[in-house]
Design a protein around this motif. Structure first.
Motif, mmCIF file in Angstrom:
data_model
loop_
_atom_site.group_PDB
_atom_site.id
_atom_site.type_symbol
_atom_site.label_atom_id
_atom_site.label_comp_id
_atom_site.label_asym_id
_atom_site.label_seq_id
_atom_site.Cartn_x
_atom_site.Cartn_y
_atom_site.Cartn_z
ATOM 1 N N GLN A 134 -21.355 -11.340 1.820
ATOM 2 C CA GLN A 134 -20.334 -12.246 2.334
ATOM 3 C C GLN A 134 -18.922 -11.754 2.035
ATOM 4 O O GLN A 134 -18.692 -11.035 1.060
ATOM 5 N N VAL A 135 -17.999 -12.164 2.892
ATOM 6 C CA VAL A 135 -16.572 -11.922 2.698
ATOM 7 C C VAL A 135 -15.850 -13.251 2.889
ATOM 8 O O VAL A 135 -16.072 -13.943 3.886
ATOM 9 N N ILE A 136 -15.018 -13.612 1.923
ATOM 10 C CA ILE A 136 -14.179 -14.804 2.036
ATOM 11 C C ILE A 136 -12.779 -14.343 2.421
ATOM 12 O O ILE A 136 -12.188 -13.497 1.744
ATOM 13 N N VAL A 137 -12.255 -14.880 3.505
ATOM 14 C CA VAL A 137 -10.942 -14.479 4.005
ATOM 15 C C VAL A 137 -9.999 -15.676 3.948
ATOM 16 O O VAL A 137 -10.304 -16.743 4.494
ATOM 17 N N GLU A 138 -8.863 -15.487 3.285
ATOM 18 C CA GLU A 138 -7.840 -16.528 3.255
ATOM 19 C C GLU A 138 -6.794 -16.234 4.324
ATOM 20 O O GLU A 138 -6.166 -15.175 4.323
ATOM 21 N N ASP A 139 -6.621 -17.173 5.241
ATOM 22 C CA ASP A 139 -5.615 -17.055 6.296
ATOM 23 C C ASP A 139 -4.264 -17.437 5.699
ATOM 24 O O ASP A 139 -3.992 -18.600 5.420
ATOM 25 N N SER A 140 -3.419 -16.426 5.488
ATOM 26 C CA SER A 140 -2.139 -16.640 4.806
ATOM 27 C C SER A 140 -1.019 -16.004 5.631
ATOM 28 O O SER A 140 -0.550 -14.900 5.327
ATOM 29 N N PRO A 141 -0.558 -16.676 6.703
ATOM 30 C CA PRO A 141 0.387 -16.064 7.653
ATOM 31 C C PRO A 141 1.737 -15.683 7.053
ATOM 32 O O PRO A 141 2.424 -14.820 7.596
ATOM 33 N N ASN A 142 2.133 -16.304 5.955
ATOM 34 C CA ASN A 142 3.429 -15.996 5.343
ATOM 35 C C ASN A 142 3.315 -14.996 4.200
ATOM 36 O O ASN A 142 4.256 -14.817 3.420
ATOM 37 N N LEU A 143 2.175 -14.347 4.116
ATOM 38 C CA LEU A 143 1.927 -13.397 3.030
ATOM 39 C C LEU A 143 2.836 -12.177 3.158
ATOM 40 O O LEU A 143 2.981 -11.599 4.232
ATOM 41 N N HIS A 144 3.457 -11.791 2.042
ATOM 42 C CA HIS A 144 4.268 -10.576 2.033
ATOM 43 C C HIS A 144 3.356 -9.354 1.976
ATOM 44 O O HIS A 144 2.262 -9.404 1.417
ATOM 45 N N GLN A 145 3.811 -8.248 2.539
ATOM 46 C CA GLN A 145 3.010 -7.031 2.522
ATOM 47 C C GLN A 145 2.855 -6.526 1.095
ATOM 48 O O GLN A 145 3.822 -6.427 0.346
ATOM 49 N N ALA A 146 1.630 -6.213 0.733
ATOM 50 C CA ALA A 146 1.329 -5.810 -0.638
ATOM 51 C C ALA A 146 1.763 -4.375 -0.902
ATOM 52 O O ALA A 146 1.924 -3.571 0.017
ATOM 53 N N GLN A 147 1.941 -4.067 -2.182
ATOM 54 C CA GLN A 147 2.204 -2.705 -2.624
ATOM 55 C C GLN A 147 1.160 -2.329 -3.660
ATOM 56 O O GLN A 147 0.806 -3.133 -4.519
ATOM 57 N N GLN A 148 0.673 -1.094 -3.584
ATOM 58 C CA GLN A 148 -0.338 -0.650 -4.527
ATOM 59 C C GLN A 148 0.264 -0.509 -5.919
ATOM 60 O O GLN A 148 1.378 -0.011 -6.080
ATOM 61 N N GLY A 149 -0.463 -0.966 -6.924
ATOM 62 C CA GLY A 149 0.008 -0.857 -8.299
ATOM 63 C C GLY A 149 -0.848 -1.696 -9.219
ATOM 64 O O GLY A 149 -1.937 -2.153 -8.843
ATOM 65 N N PHE A 150 -0.378 -1.908 -10.445
ATOM 66 C CA PHE A 150 -1.113 -2.728 -11.397
ATOM 67 C C PHE A 150 -1.349 -4.120 -10.810
ATOM 68 O O PHE A 150 -0.460 -4.714 -10.205
ATOM 69 N N GLY A 151 -2.557 -4.634 -11.002
ATOM 70 C CA GLY A 151 -2.868 -5.973 -10.525
ATOM 71 C C GLY A 151 -3.305 -6.039 -9.084
ATOM 72 O O GLY A 151 -3.389 -7.124 -8.507
#
Length: 215
Positions: free
Chosen positions: A93-110
């Motif tokens: 299974q995959v759980i997907v959260e629909d988050s239209p205002n999500l900022h683009q992620a950056q790779q790093g800690f966390g």
């Protein structure tokens, strides 16, 4: 969430985790917990899943899951959508959260670099390469990881999926009894072992000679 008992927490890098109960789980069978570890077997970790993805462009990602990977959406709770493939259950299974205002992620800690799905062998991996080509999904092409074979695809901005074969496996150069107690390197990196070991943070991984009292 979706009838599952969930315990959410973060580590010292603000990496988010969830422990999800397999109670009443159906579908893909759970794995075998570490028998000699300090955690009572009734509470021990038995596998990974479901995968959790937070996405800004949900409709596009839903289409990718359904058309390319043949997932089916089986449930929804508010902004959370549950997709399932194959035998289903927590391991499928995959759980997907629909988050239209999500900022683009950056790779790093966390952050999580990628998620991996298992395929049986090289032949199955080749079928997926051809399937990606059919859908014109850019991919890494075949990648030899020595311990397994892989195929990578960026299925959405900052979302990287890997398909990896079951074999050859991690026991080609060390026995099960001491598996993971030393730094295992593929042949092309062996000449640099001394250099790499100087850079790796020491972690006590010895378990074969230790006796753990269950908590």
């Amino acid at each position: 969430m979706f009838g599952k008992k969930v315990l959410s927490f973060v580590d010292f890098d603000d990496q988010k985790y969830q422990l999800i109960s397999d109670e009443n789980n159906t579908g893909v069978a759970s794995g075998t917990p570490w028998q000699k570890g300090p955690i009572p077997l009734d509470y021990a970790i038995t596998g990974l899943g479901p995968i959790f993805v937070r996405i800004a462009k949900f409709d596009y990602f839903k289409e990718v899951l359904e058309k390319i990977y043949e997932f089916k959406e089986i449930s929804q709770e508010a902004a959370f959508h549950l997709f399932e493939v194959g035998e289903g259950g927590n391991g499928g299974q995959v759980i997907v959260e629909d988050s239209p205002n999500l900022h683009q992620a950056q790779q790093g800690f966390g952050t999580v670099h990628h998620v991996a799905f298992r395929v049986e062998d090289s032949a199955a991996l080749q079928e997926w390469i051809e399937r990606y080509d059919m859908f014109r999904l850019p991919s890494s092409g075949y990648v030899d990881r020595h311990f397994f074979e892989s195929l990578y695809a960026r299925v959405a901005p900052q979302i990287l999926f890997e398909l990896a074969t079951d074999g050859p496996g991690f026991m080609g150069d060390e026995p099960y009894e001491t598996l993971g107690e030393m730094l295992s390197l593929p042949p092309f990196l062996e000449p640099k072992r001394a250099q790499i070991e100087k850079l790796v943070r020491p972690i006590d991984t010895v378990r074969s000679t230790n006796e753990f009292i269950k908590e």
